[in-house]
Design a protein around this motif. Sequence first.
Motif, PDB file in Angstrom:
ATOM      1  N   ALA A 184      27.455  47.184  40.206  1.00  0.00           N
ATOM      2  CA  ALA A 184      27.572  46.261  39.067  1.00  0.00           C
ATOM      3  C   ALA A 184      28.825  46.483  38.258  1.00  0.00           C
ATOM      4  O   ALA A 184      29.141  45.732  37.369  1.00  0.00           O
ATOM      5  CB  ALA A 184      26.356  46.400  38.155  1.00  0.00           C
ATOM      6  N   ASP A 185      29.534  47.542  38.567  1.00  0.00           N
ATOM      7  CA  ASP A 185      30.704  47.826  37.735  1.00  0.00           C
ATOM      8  C   ASP A 185      31.987  47.299  38.364  1.00  0.00           C
ATOM      9  O   ASP A 185      33.076  47.808  38.138  1.00  0.00           O
ATOM     10  CB  ASP A 185      30.824  49.319  37.460  1.00  0.00           C
ATOM     11  N   ALA A 186      31.858  46.300  39.264  1.00  0.00           N
ATOM     12  CA  ALA A 186      33.068  45.655  39.800  1.00  0.00           C
ATOM     13  C   ALA A 186      33.812  44.995  38.639  1.00  0.00           C
ATOM     14  O   ALA A 186      33.193  44.521  37.694  1.00  0.00           O
ATOM     15  CB  ALA A 186      32.681  44.602  40.831  1.00  0.00           C
ATOM     16  N   PRO A 187      35.151  45.073  38.660  1.00  0.00           N
ATOM     17  CA  PRO A 187      35.915  44.570  37.502  1.00  0.00           C
ATOM     18  C   PRO A 187      35.644  43.081  37.288  1.00  0.00           C
ATOM     19  O   PRO A 187      35.446  42.316  38.206  1.00  0.00           O
ATOM     20  CB  PRO A 187      37.378  44.824  37.888  1.00  0.00           C
ATOM     21  N   GLU A 188      35.628  42.737  35.982  1.00  0.00           N
ATOM     22  CA  GLU A 188      35.429  41.347  35.598  1.00  0.00           C
ATOM     23  C   GLU A 188      36.634  40.538  36.047  1.00  0.00           C
ATOM     24  O   GLU A 188      37.770  40.956  35.889  1.00  0.00           O
ATOM     25  CB  GLU A 188      35.359  41.282  34.061  1.00  0.00           C
ATOM     26  N   ARG A 189      36.391  39.351  36.565  1.00  0.00           N
ATOM     27  CA  ARG A 189      37.519  38.511  36.957  1.00  0.00           C
ATOM     28  C   ARG A 189      37.803  37.554  35.818  1.00  0.00           C
ATOM     29  O   ARG A 189      36.891  36.947  35.266  1.00  0.00           O
ATOM     30  CB  ARG A 189      37.174  37.753  38.227  1.00  0.00           C
ATOM     31  N   GLU A 190      39.061  37.438  35.516  1.00  0.00           N
ATOM     32  CA  GLU A 190      39.408  36.473  34.492  1.00  0.00           C
ATOM     33  C   GLU A 190      40.635  35.701  34.923  1.00  0.00           C
ATOM     34  O   GLU A 190      41.387  36.137  35.811  1.00  0.00           O
ATOM     35  CB  GLU A 190      39.651  37.147  33.134  1.00  0.00           C
ATOM     36  N   GLY A 191      40.802  34.550  34.315  1.00  0.00           N
ATOM     37  CA  GLY A 191      41.943  33.712  34.648  1.00  0.00           C
ATOM     38  C   GLY A 191      42.589  33.169  33.396  1.00  0.00           C
ATOM     39  O   GLY A 191      41.891  32.828  32.438  1.00  0.00           O
TER      40      GLY A 191
END
Lengths: 866, 246
Positions: A184-191
């Motif tokens: 669950a600690d995969a990095p948050e994706r942002e754009g």
Amino acid sequence: MGLTSSIARGSLFGRPARTILSILGVAVGIATVVAVFTLDHVTVFARSRSLVADFGADLEVRPKGGLPDPRDELVRMNGVAGVKAFFENDVGFRSVHRPLPPGTSSELVRLVALEEESALTLGVYRVDVGQDLSAATARNGVLVGRGLAQDFGLSVGSEVVLTQPARAAKSACVEGEMRTVEGADAPEREGAFRVVGILGREGLGRRANGRVVVTSYDAGRELLRDTFIDARFWLRRNPGVDLEALENGLERGFTFERNASRAVGQMADERAFRNGVRLAGLFALLLGLYVIFHTLSMSLVERVREVGVLSALGTTRLQIARIFFLEALFIALSAGALGLAGGLVFAHELLRRGITTLGVVSHPVRPFVVPWGRVTLLASLGVAVALFGSIYPILRARDTDVACALRGEERGRRAAARGFQIVSVSLLVLVVPALFFQVVPIIGAAEPALLGTLALGFVVLGLLVGLPLLAPQLFGAATSFLARPCERWMPLAGQLARASLSQGATRTGAAVAAIALVTAAYTGLQGMTASLAGEIEDWGERGVAHKVFVRGLPELPTDDLFRTLHALPEVRGVEAGGARAFPSFLLLGLRVDELARYGPLAQQPELAQALRAGRTMLVSERLARQRGLAVGDSVLVQTGGQGIQEFRVGAITDAYGYFPQPDERAYGVVDEREAKRLFCVEIERTNSIAVELAAGDAALVEAALRAAYPEAGALAVSGGREVVKVLLDDLRVDFVLFDIILLSTAILAGLGILNGQLLSALERQKELGILKALGATRGQVASMVLLESLVVGASGSALGCLVGAGLSPVLVSALRALSGLALPFRTAGVELAVGGLGAVMLALLAGLYPIFRMNRVDAVRAVRTG
Amino acid sequence: MTPMLRVQGLTKVFGKGREETAVLREVSFEVEERTFACVMGPSGSGKTTLLHLVSGLDEPSAGAIVLAGRDLGTLSQRERTLHRRRTIGYVFQFFNLLPNLSVRDNVGLPLAIAGRGRGEVERAVPPLLERLRLAGRAGALPHQLSGGEMQRASIARALCGGQPLVLADEPTGNLSQKAGLEVMQALREVRDRDGRTVLLVTHNPRDAAFADVVYFLVDGQLSERVLRGPNLAVEAVHEALAALSI
């Protein structure tokens, strides 16, 4: 032509008050309908560059599964004229220019990702400021809703960041066990994106109360590539292909929903609103024409002697007819021009203040594009009917007894030109509305509910307009009877008012009918808005009255949060707002143990158990109505990797699941673990909650949270009743346009009465002079007029309230059918009284100027002449 | 005995500047109570204007009018109206009945104006209708009556309010011989039977002969010649007119 024009000119300019009031009567009616139509045209202008009044996606479809290329399948299907893929989800949002409070990473907003130029081809949204998404801007351009733009101070060019919602650990069912396959600690994706346009309030722009972001399909897919999305398609139907035939073709490979409003956000109620506004405009036009009709048709009476003298001097009937026609032409053309110009100015001012036919916005609406063809036609319709009203005096002039006319008498009460009156009723009740709907068609399908309401409306209109024309004696006798008791306190005023009401029955009937029409419209509309408000209030009591909504929290462990809040004895339960998915509707995952502490689950433990067991869903009232769901029905839910899942509707309730940000009342609720299992949504942490309280208010919850989490920055805390109040205020603001149109019709009705009273004053100059010669004071003359106005106002008011109270349930039924809302029947209590009293006051006001004119009558002149 | 009406130096001028016309000039006379007085003169001599001034409908350019003890010049417009209501019953040349009211209601109009109730009106009107032979026409509207009937209704209306002075402006001007005679007999009865004061203006010698005193108005001025009755002969009136070259 010299005789005709000079006499006509003398008549028009010799009685400026009568001329001006006659012109105003038609002009106000025309101006209202021109304004309404122009307003509506500008409101929806940007939906289509081809200026087609209204179109949108006809169907929303979802592939059942197993199709290699659903899009290609749809494009090749017979009857499909346009296809656009889309999906929606909630995403985190922040503005580069306005940092969020410490501890807060982003706000949750609704994302809709779709193929570019959906606005152009499908009309599912409108860009108010800036430009639409295109191939050039698709990659990092976004459109934002008005609500979002206001909250974050966004404009075209603003930079924003969209964040994939926090992801739960991805589990898969392996040998009967849920196993974590990705942490669950995969990095948050942002754009990073740039705002290229701001949406108007129609279609998608209304989603989530304007807190919506629109991106291109590819950009959205890239941002949410690890998140389950439910890809759907909007279809536009080829008009030449029957909808059912298209649906038959779709059934093999797709599920579909017919009404495009599902896709773009409640278009049905938009149509209902716009149709309502158009019908209100028609009503104003009819009332204006009705008023001027009577004014012109009674204009002969004051000029009986003039006609007699002209005849005695050798003027032919044709020449006399020309005089009346020329006067009517001047009044009608002046009124048409004034109405057209006035209506356009009126529309411009309304739009400048953000008042549209889809509610009120906080900015001026541009550009101002005038549909010249249609508004000119509408104005011409008004002019034509006003001219028709001049025929009656021409007919009466033809029948005038010259000898009596020279004595200033009208010999008896001639039998009305019956045929003309029947034609007049037909004109106002049938022909004018039919022509109107040719020029200004009803928006959308002619659904039975709408047609039924229209038909009833015209029956009522026919009765109220037709009776005074065809059976004026009824009104004369009734009002005269009502005035009788007043003779005890005001002998002279009572006697003369009674005589005037019964002898001037046509005038009396027209005035009563005009007041009744306006009062009926007001009370009917108030009943309808009372029902709309009642729906919100009822829902509020069911769902949110005892709740406190908190957002802006830092991402907190759900268990800790719940424990903290349960330390307060007033807290019954807590709902976390982060576990959301969109399998064609909003689906929330909530903790059943919390829900079982209150509401239906507290009373039905077996229901709570079923929910825990999975495959059971609670459905909100609105979603149930939209989809025709009942308890026990099955709901098919498309998931990502686990195909279509079937749920049973366990209960239909609004007690759980509502969150005001973003606002959505159509949703389903499942156990949070089920939501996590099917959609991999985050259930361990949340930044927004809804707290169900047994007592206490928002301050209690806020204090507890601040004490427990001092690092929390600016929290947005609102109580349920506050949320309901905001929704009610929005409703009232949206209906302000109807209030404006009603005011215009009230002015028309007042003008009608004023005209009638003025004509009466002119008819009775000699009579008034005699009364003064016999010792009647000004006060007694005024009492006579006011008593007449009071009786007319009270009669019209009572009749109108009765009709309005009867119309209200019909309007509500139609709105129920059109909008899918569970509208309760509510009678407009205080509003009935307000409408009734207002009508009486209007009639009294309309009597003031005639009193002024009557008191100026020269008694000497009156008694001297024959 | 206090005169019912005293007119002193009455002058009425219409128009201004070059268009100024003196319709009445320095007219002075008195009418005693319970007298049937008549002012005779040809058309345009100012008779109707005189009645309008006397009744307070119009205001003089100069002079004084004392009606039933009150100087009209000292009263406001409202006070004149109320005084007229209490003092004068009016019979017009063109009848001037209200077209929307029945004969019964037209006759009872002065009581209604005075604020009396329906009951009082219904008690007062029938005897008057009976007296003026209109009982059978009580419910008729004015346009359904003959000229004589309309004028008798007008007289009944003038009597209904009980006012002490009845003004009659050319009451037979639009009537036949027979009808006119009936009307004049009715007016004479008003003085003889009811004891009221009557002021008649007319150009008809036959009508003037019913009066107790006849004044002559020539070109806006009262002649010094006065005929006094009772029982004036029509021939005497003719002689007077001839002497005055009217």
